[in-house]
Design a protein around this motif. Structure first.
Motif, PDB file in Angstrom:
ATOM      1  N   THR A  19       0.839  -1.206   0.000  1.00  0.00           N
ATOM      2  CA  THR A  19       0.000   0.000   0.000  1.00  0.00           C
ATOM      3  C   THR A  19       0.871   1.251   0.000  1.00  0.00           C
ATOM      4  N   CYS A  22       1.757   1.882  -3.490  1.00  0.00           N
ATOM      5  CA  CYS A  22       0.629   2.516  -4.194  1.00  0.00           C
ATOM      6  C   CYS A  22       0.644   4.023  -3.962  1.00  0.00           C
ATOM      7  N   ALA A  23       0.763   4.421  -2.695  1.00  0.00           N
ATOM      8  CA  ALA A  23       0.736   5.846  -2.366  1.00  0.00           C
ATOM      9  C   ALA A  23       1.933   6.555  -2.986  1.00  0.00           C
ATOM     10  N   SER A  26       1.260   7.032  -6.662  1.00  0.00           N
ATOM     11  CA  SER A  26       0.233   8.057  -6.894  1.00  0.00           C
ATOM     12  C   SER A  26       0.806   9.462  -6.725  1.00  0.00           C
ATOM     13  N   ALA A  27       1.539   9.667  -5.635  1.00  0.00           N
ATOM     14  CA  ALA A  27       2.103  10.995  -5.403  1.00  0.00           C
ATOM     15  C   ALA A  27       3.266  11.246  -6.360  1.00  0.00           C
ATOM     16  N   LEU A  30       2.533  12.908  -9.707  1.00  0.00           N
ATOM     17  CA  LEU A  30       2.405  14.372  -9.704  1.00  0.00           C
ATOM     18  C   LEU A  30       3.773  15.021  -9.905  1.00  0.00           C
ATOM     19  N   MET A 261       0.198  25.536 -15.586  1.00  0.00           N
ATOM     20  CA  MET A 261       0.450  24.717 -14.398  1.00  0.00           C
ATOM     21  C   MET A 261       0.872  25.580 -13.220  1.00  0.00           C
ATOM     22  N   VAL A 264      -2.215  27.257 -11.781  1.00  0.00           N
ATOM     23  CA  VAL A 264      -3.054  26.331 -11.020  1.00  0.00           C
ATOM     24  C   VAL A 264      -2.389  25.973  -9.681  1.00  0.00           C
ATOM     25  N   ASN A 268      -3.775  26.807  -5.824  1.00  0.00           N
ATOM     26  CA  ASN A 268      -3.998  25.718  -4.876  1.00  0.00           C
ATOM     27  C   ASN A 268      -3.159  25.882  -3.615  1.00  0.00           C
TER      28      ASN A 268
ATOM     29  N   PRO B 104      -7.114  -0.430  -7.875  1.00  0.00           N
ATOM     30  CA  PRO B 104      -6.157  -1.002  -6.927  1.00  0.00           C
ATOM     31  C   PRO B 104      -5.174   0.041  -6.405  1.00  0.00           C
ATOM     32  N   LEU B 105      -4.693   0.889  -7.312  1.00  0.00           N
ATOM     33  CA  LEU B 105      -3.721   1.906  -6.924  1.00  0.00           C
ATOM     34  C   LEU B 105      -4.337   2.921  -5.942  1.00  0.00           C
ATOM     35  N   GLY B 108      -5.447   1.161  -2.598  1.00  0.00           N
ATOM     36  CA  GLY B 108      -4.215   0.845  -1.875  1.00  0.00           C
ATOM     37  C   GLY B 108      -3.633   2.087  -1.219  1.00  0.00           C
ATOM     38  N   SER B 109      -3.573   3.175  -1.987  1.00  0.00           N
ATOM     39  CA  SER B 109      -3.066   4.436  -1.432  1.00  0.00           C
ATOM     40  C   SER B 109      -3.910   4.874  -0.245  1.00  0.00           C
ATOM     41  N   ALA B 128      -0.384  15.997  -2.227  1.00  0.00           N
ATOM     42  CA  ALA B 128       0.181  15.760  -3.563  1.00  0.00           C
ATOM     43  C   ALA B 128      -0.847  15.078  -4.463  1.00  0.00           C
ATOM     44  N   ILE B 129      -1.572  14.112  -3.905  1.00  0.00           N
ATOM     45  CA  ILE B 129      -2.567  13.397  -4.717  1.00  0.00           C
ATOM     46  C   ILE B 129      -3.720  14.332  -5.093  1.00  0.00           C
ATOM     47  N   LEU B 131      -3.445  17.532  -5.533  1.00  0.00           N
ATOM     48  CA  LEU B 131      -2.925  18.422  -6.576  1.00  0.00           C
ATOM     49  C   LEU B 131      -2.976  17.749  -7.943  1.00  0.00           C
ATOM     50  N   LEU B 132      -2.777  16.441  -7.949  1.00  0.00           N
ATOM     51  CA  LEU B 132      -2.840  15.704  -9.209  1.00  0.00           C
ATOM     52  C   LEU B 132      -4.213  15.897  -9.860  1.00  0.00           C
ATOM     53  N   ALA B 134      -5.864  18.531  -9.732  1.00  0.00           N
ATOM     54  CA  ALA B 134      -5.979  19.906 -10.219  1.00  0.00           C
ATOM     55  C   ALA B 134      -5.227  20.119 -11.536  1.00  0.00           C
ATOM     56  N   VAL B 135      -4.429  19.150 -11.960  1.00  0.00           N
ATOM     57  CA  VAL B 135      -3.700  19.296 -13.229  1.00  0.00           C
ATOM     58  C   VAL B 135      -4.716  19.313 -14.379  1.00  0.00           C
ATOM     59  N   SER B 137      -6.654  18.766 -17.758  1.00  0.00           N
ATOM     60  CA  SER B 137      -6.585  17.545 -18.554  1.00  0.00           C
ATOM     61  C   SER B 137      -5.838  17.766 -19.859  1.00  0.00           C
ATOM     62  N   LEU B 140      -2.278  16.908 -19.237  1.00  0.00           N
ATOM     63  CA  LEU B 140      -2.055  15.458 -19.233  1.00  0.00           C
ATOM     64  C   LEU B 140      -2.069  14.920 -20.661  1.00  0.00           C
ATOM     65  N   LEU B 187      -4.798   8.031 -14.580  1.00  0.00           N
ATOM     66  CA  LEU B 187      -4.129   9.078 -13.807  1.00  0.00           C
ATOM     67  C   LEU B 187      -5.118  10.164 -13.390  1.00  0.00           C
ATOM     68  N   LEU B 190      -7.511   8.571 -10.562  1.00  0.00           N
ATOM     69  CA  LEU B 190      -6.822   8.072  -9.375  1.00  0.00           C
ATOM     70  C   LEU B 190      -6.994   8.978  -8.150  1.00  0.00           C
ATOM     71  N   ARG B 245     -16.419  10.591 -13.846  1.00  0.00           N
ATOM     72  CA  ARG B 245     -15.406  11.489 -14.404  1.00  0.00           C
ATOM     73  C   ARG B 245     -14.807  10.896 -15.673  1.00  0.00           C
TER      74      ARG B 245
END
Lengths: 283, 323
Positions: A19, A22-23, A26-27, A30, A261, A264, A268, B104-105, B108-109, B128-129, B131-132, B134-135, B137, B140, B187, B190, B245
């Motif tokens: 896990t 996973c985190a 994910s982070a 970014l 970017m 934004v 934030n 799963p990702l 899991g997180s 951080a997640i 903020l992702l 807020a990127v 699209s 991306l 992405l 997530l 989404r």
């Protein structure tokens, strides 16, 4: 839990690691995105890029000044339309709606609107503004973005107004102040910071929206002369450059992505810093 | 004692009284209440108008094709033939692929952030997640075109070698196509899955968990035995919200999916989604029929997201009602 103690500890450690991975992924995504954009965009960023009009197709150089100004125009107008509507409707939900039937349906409508894909919102603005006026315009783009902003501002306003203690309302009412004045002069100012931050975050999201602008604001290689003319916007210009066959435009797309970017991220980060004392004080 | 209990009741009384105005409501207050109610009504009207507009502007398509519009595969704007199945297929498959990767990702997180990580780490990673999410699209999508697609193109021959016995992993390695679209969509959704699942997991009552700890359970056993079952409907809600989404996402997908209206068993082949065809063709719609067909696709997309989002809210609310 019939397995041996050591086996159970091993499973525990394994799942912890999985896990955590996973985190981290994910982070990490970014930071990979931010780093890559900074790397690709920074080299193409220059004063001329920020202040000049686009060069004619096929020529290198030129800038995206009209897109930056156009985005500010469209997003600003969307804020002028969307934020007051969202805030006032939020005031209704929090101060007057309660658990009434109208409030239920308004919340339901706002949640539905919030889930509508932005391209469909664009379709709506197209039918609402572009078709009757028979032209693409900055105004129609602003209407599309306003519709995206409204439900976010609405639910955010309601939430922050609910955090205002009822005793504050009571105290003001007990002094004989009319209810409308209590709401405008006491309740709203108390929740001001949260409401404004929410509005800012909503506008930051709107600033990055591209899909609803394709057939509303449309784009423009020059300055948009009025709100009733097509106008260039940053995300749409980025998109057009990205899918073009020209290397120079690809380079400019990365620079535009870096600017978008940074904007934004700044909003934030500011929102997070700005909101912290409030949530700390409330608890 | 009665006076000590009163302050707790006051706020609810203040709000309740406002909902049912007394006989002596001042003129100014009445005006104000009706004024803000008008704005609330405006939102109701706006949402209704959106649905009505989609229905009205697409009526031509429904009249000439009926529901066969949804399972006809031919899309030929010049010849006046319109079928939405390739777009429906592209949207559903790319969204399903995105869920397959992001669930799963994300879950899991969320487990790590809510149950296992130290508070400090959890807060930083959660930010951080978030903020992702807020990127924009389109950014991306840009990364997708110049970074992800070449990677996918390089990886596809290897996938064919190992998994080529499945028709999913056969075909020419273009790079652009369903696989790239699913990856980039994953992405985008997530952060929703991770953030909402984390919040849901944080609502699990401590005493329930402590009960199992007292029996000597490890942290993972508590997660599996208490937290996940308790939070199940909320996590499912988060997944549906993310699906909503993914279905409507436009730019990033448009930029990497290849925009070809075809149905192919291979994940490597270019495809098209409902949102992408609207984005690409509406501004240059060749005829009123073409426009109407695009709006009909918009209406279908709208209906799909309303159902999925409604289900999501229902699932999340069910958890809140219990908590």
């Amino acid at each position: 839990m019939t397995g041996g103690h050591a086996r159970r500890r091993r499973v525990n450690a394994l799942m912890f690691a999985l896990t955590a991975l996973c985190a981290a992924v994910s982070a990490g995504v970014l930071f990979a995105i931010l780093g890559y954009i900074a790397w690709k965009g920074a080299s193409s960023l220059s004063w001329a890029f920020l202040t000049r009009l686009p060069a004619p197709v096929g020529e290198t150089g030129g800038g995206i000044a009209n897109s930056i100004v156009g985005s500010a125009e469209v997003v600003g107008l969307a804020g002028l339309i969307g934020v007051p509507v969202g805030v006032l409707a939020g005031v209704y939900l929090s101060e007057f709606g309660g658990r009434g039937r109208l409030a239920f349906w308004v919340r339901y409508a706002a949640d539905t609107l919030n889930g509508v894909p932005s391209i469909v919102v664009g379709l709506f603005a197209y039918a609402l503004v572009v078709l009757p006026m028979r032209r693409f315009s900055a105004l129609s783009g602003a209407v599309a973005l306003a519709i995206i902003v409204v439900p976010i501002v609405l639910r955010n306003t309601e939430e922050f107004l609910r955090l205002v203690p009822g005793t504050i309302r009571e105290a003001a009412l007990a002094l004989g102040v009319p209810r409308w004045k209590v709401t405008l002069r006491v309740v709203l100012p108390t929740a001001r910071r949260g409401i404004l931050t929410g509005a800012l975050l909503a506008l930051a999201r709107a600033a990055g929206e591209t899909a609803p602008l394709i057939f509303t604001a449309f784009g423009n290689s020059f300055w948009g002369r009025s709100l009733l003319q097509p106008v260039a916007t940053l995300p749409l210009t980025l998109y057009n450059y990205a899918i073009s066959p020209y290397d120079d435009w690809h380079r400019q797309a990365w620079a535009a992505a870096l600017i978008l970017m940074l904007f934004v991220l700044a909003v934030n980060a500011a929102a997070r810093v700005w909101l912290k004392p409030v949530s700390g004080g409330a608890s | 004692m009665a006076t000590a209990a009163a302050p707790d009741r006051i706020p609810s009384v203040a709000r309740g009284a406002a909902a049912v105005p007394g006989p002596r409501e001042r003129a100014g207050d009445r005006l104000f209440r009706l004024g803000v109610a008008a704005f609330a009504l405006l939102i109701l009207a706006l949402t209704a108008a959106l649905a009505v507009m989609l229905a009205v502007e697409s009526r031509g398509t429904w009249r000439s094709f009926g529901f066969s519009f949804l399972w006809s595969t031919e899309w030929d704007p010049i010849g006046g033939k319109f079928g939405a199945l390739p777009f429906l297929y592209g949207t559903l498959v790319s969204s399903a692929l995105a869920l397959l990767i992001a669930v799963p990702l994300g879950v899991g997180s969320a487990i790590f952030l809510a149950e296992l990580a130290p508070r400090r780490v959890s807060d930083a990673v959660s930010f951080a997640i978030e903020l992702l999410a807020a990127v924009p699209s389109v950014i991306l999508g840009l990364m997708g075109i110049f970074l992800l697609v070449p990677w996918v193109r390089a990886a596809e021959p290897f996938l064919t070698r190992w998994l080529g016995w499945l028709p999913l992993f056969r075909g020419a390695p273009y790079g652009i196509g369903l696989l790239a679209a699913g990856l980039i969509l994953s992405l985008m959704i997530l952060p929703y899955i991770a953030a909402i699942s984390r919040e849901v997991l944080l609502t699990v009552p401590r005493p329930l968990k402590e009960g199992l700890y007292a029996l000597g359970a490890t942290r993972w056993e508590v997660v599996r035995g208490v937290s996940l079952p308790y939070a199940r409907s909320g996590i499912l809600g988060a997944i549906f919200l993310a699906l909503g989404r993914a279905l409507g996402e436009t730019m990033a997908v448009t930029m990497v999916i290849g925009n070809t209206p075809q149905i192919s068993a291979s994940l490597f082949s270019p495809a098209y989604t409902m949102s992408a065809v609207i984005a690409n063709e509406l501004a240059e719609a060749s005829s009123p029929d073409h426009l109407s067909a695009l709006v009909a696709i918009g209406l279908t997309l709208f209906g799909l997201t309303v159902v999925v989002n409604g289900l999501a809210r229902l699932l999340i609310r069910r958890l809140e009602a219990r908590g």
